[in-house]
Structures are given as structure tokens and as C-alpha cells.
Scaffold this motif. Structure first.
Motif, PDB file in Angstrom:
ATOM      1  N   UNK A 106      46.922  57.773  37.666  1.00  0.00           N
ATOM      2  CA  UNK A 106      46.364  58.936  38.371  1.00  0.00           C
ATOM      3  C   UNK A 106      46.398  58.706  39.880  1.00  0.00           C
ATOM      4  N   UNK A 107      46.363  59.800  40.636  1.00  0.00           N
ATOM      5  CA  UNK A 107      46.490  59.713  42.087  1.00  0.00           C
ATOM      6  C   UNK A 107      45.359  58.911  42.723  1.00  0.00           C
ATOM      7  N   UNK A 108      44.171  59.002  42.182  1.00  0.00           N
ATOM      8  CA  UNK A 108      43.048  58.233  42.721  1.00  0.00           C
ATOM      9  C   UNK A 108      43.285  56.739  42.634  1.00  0.00           C
ATOM     10  N   UNK A 109      43.799  56.306  41.520  1.00  0.00           N
ATOM     11  CA  UNK A 109      44.098  54.883  41.340  1.00  0.00           C
ATOM     12  C   UNK A 109      45.240  54.449  42.261  1.00  0.00           C
ATOM     13  N   UNK A 115      45.951  51.556  49.241  1.00  0.00           N
ATOM     14  CA  UNK A 115      45.097  51.486  50.428  1.00  0.00           C
ATOM     15  C   UNK A 115      45.142  52.725  51.301  1.00  0.00           C
ATOM     16  N   UNK A 116      45.405  53.882  50.699  1.00  0.00           N
ATOM     17  CA  UNK A 116      45.419  55.140  51.432  1.00  0.00           C
ATOM     18  C   UNK A 116      44.327  56.041  50.871  1.00  0.00           C
ATOM     19  N   UNK A 117      44.019  57.111  51.625  1.00  0.00           N
ATOM     20  CA  UNK A 117      43.016  58.052  51.135  1.00  0.00           C
ATOM     21  C   UNK A 117      43.616  58.877  49.993  1.00  0.00           C
ATOM     22  N   UNK A 118      42.736  59.383  49.159  1.00  0.00           N
ATOM     23  CA  UNK A 118      43.159  60.215  48.032  1.00  0.00           C
ATOM     24  C   UNK A 118      43.906  61.448  48.532  1.00  0.00           C
ATOM     25  N   UNK A 119      43.382  62.080  49.620  1.00  0.00           N
ATOM     26  CA  UNK A 119      44.024  63.297  50.146  1.00  0.00           C
ATOM     27  C   UNK A 119      45.440  63.020  50.631  1.00  0.00           C
ATOM     28  N   UNK A 120      45.657  61.880  51.276  1.00  0.00           N
ATOM     29  CA  UNK A 120      46.989  61.530  51.762  1.00  0.00           C
ATOM     30  C   UNK A 120      47.955  61.327  50.595  1.00  0.00           C
ATOM     31  N   UNK A 121      47.516  60.643  49.564  1.00  0.00           N
ATOM     32  CA  UNK A 121      48.351  60.412  48.377  1.00  0.00           C
ATOM     33  C   UNK A 121      48.653  61.738  47.682  1.00  0.00           C
TER      34      UNK A 121
END
Length: 141
Positions: A106-109, A115-121
Motif C-alpha cells: 500500500x502507498x502508506x507503507x 522516507x517520503x510523505x504519503x501525499x508525495x507518494x
């Protein structure tokens, strides 16, 4: 990001070869039974099959199993090589696509691991999807 499609295609081929092996194992059981019983299992009346014919059928099934196993091994090696090459890609877009599409994370993982923010990913993930969809549209034309 055509590599994801290649990876999925190889994975599907592997799944098909594995299913074929299951089917051939069932055929092999029937061929063994034919060698020992000498009768066709599907026939309502007792039909005698000569041992040489039964062994011929058995050998044919064994040959198919070997061939299918060889193909399966080859496809698994190709998939491993694709995975290794994808892991070596540089750039966050490739890393996100690999982790999302191939590893199924998942994107959160992914955000935590890279080491990036969830929004950036999320932005990178949607950019990668748009690129992929754009290429698919061009290929269809």
C-alpha cells in the motif's frame, strides 16, 4: 512502465504452467492405473489394454510433465531476472511502481519505507498510472 505488464504476463504464464502440471499429474495417475489394471477406467465395459500400449501412454505423459516443468523453470528464471532488473532501476517513480504493482504494497507503507510523505507518494503513484495509461492508449491506436 511497460515492465509491469511484462512481469504480469510472465506471472500468468507461470500460473498456467503450474495448472498444466496439476492436470498432467492427474493424467499420470490414470496412466499408472492403466498399467497395473490393464483396463480403461472410463469404459463401462472391461476393455483390456496391452501393457506396451499402457506404458507408451505413461511415457507420453511423463514426457509432457518434463517438458512443462522445463518451461516452468525457464519462466520462473525470467521472472526472477525481471524482478532483479526492476529493483535496480533508479528514480522514485520506478521504486513506487515496483513496490505498488509488483510487491503489492500500500502507498502508506511505501511512503514509510522510502522516507517520503504519503501525499508525495500518492502524487508520484498517480503520475506513474497516468504515464502507463497514456502508453496503453498509444499502443491501442
Amino acid at each position: 512502465m511497460n515492465f509491469v505488464k511484462l512481469y504480469y504476463d510472465i506471472s500468468k504464464e507461470i500460473e498456467i504452467y503450474e495448472l498444466r502440471l496439476v492436470d498432467l499429474e492427474a493424467e499420470l495417475k490414470q496412466a499408472r492405473k492403466l498399467c497395473f489394471d490393464g483396463r480403461l477406467p472410463s469404459s463401462p465395459l472391461p476393455v483390456h489394454v496391452p501393457l506396451n500400449k499402457a506404458l507408451e501412454q505413461y511415457d507420453n505423459v511423463v514426457a509432457k510433465i518434463r517438458e512443462t516443468s522445463d518451461h516452468l523453470t525457464q519462466k520462473k528464471l525470467i521472472r526472477q531476472r525481471i524482478e532483479a532488473n526492476i529493483r535496480d532501476f533508479q528514480g522514485i517513480e520506478y521504486q513506487v511502481a515496483y513496490m505498488r504493482d509488483i510487491l503489492g504494497k500500500p502507498l502508506g507503507q511505501i511512503a514509510d519505507e522510502l522516507g517520503y510523505s504519503y501525499n508525495w507518494i500518492m502524487k508520484i503513484s498517480s503520475r506513474v498510472k497516468r504515464q502507463k495509461e497514456g502508453r496503453n492508449d498509444l499502443q491501442k491506436k
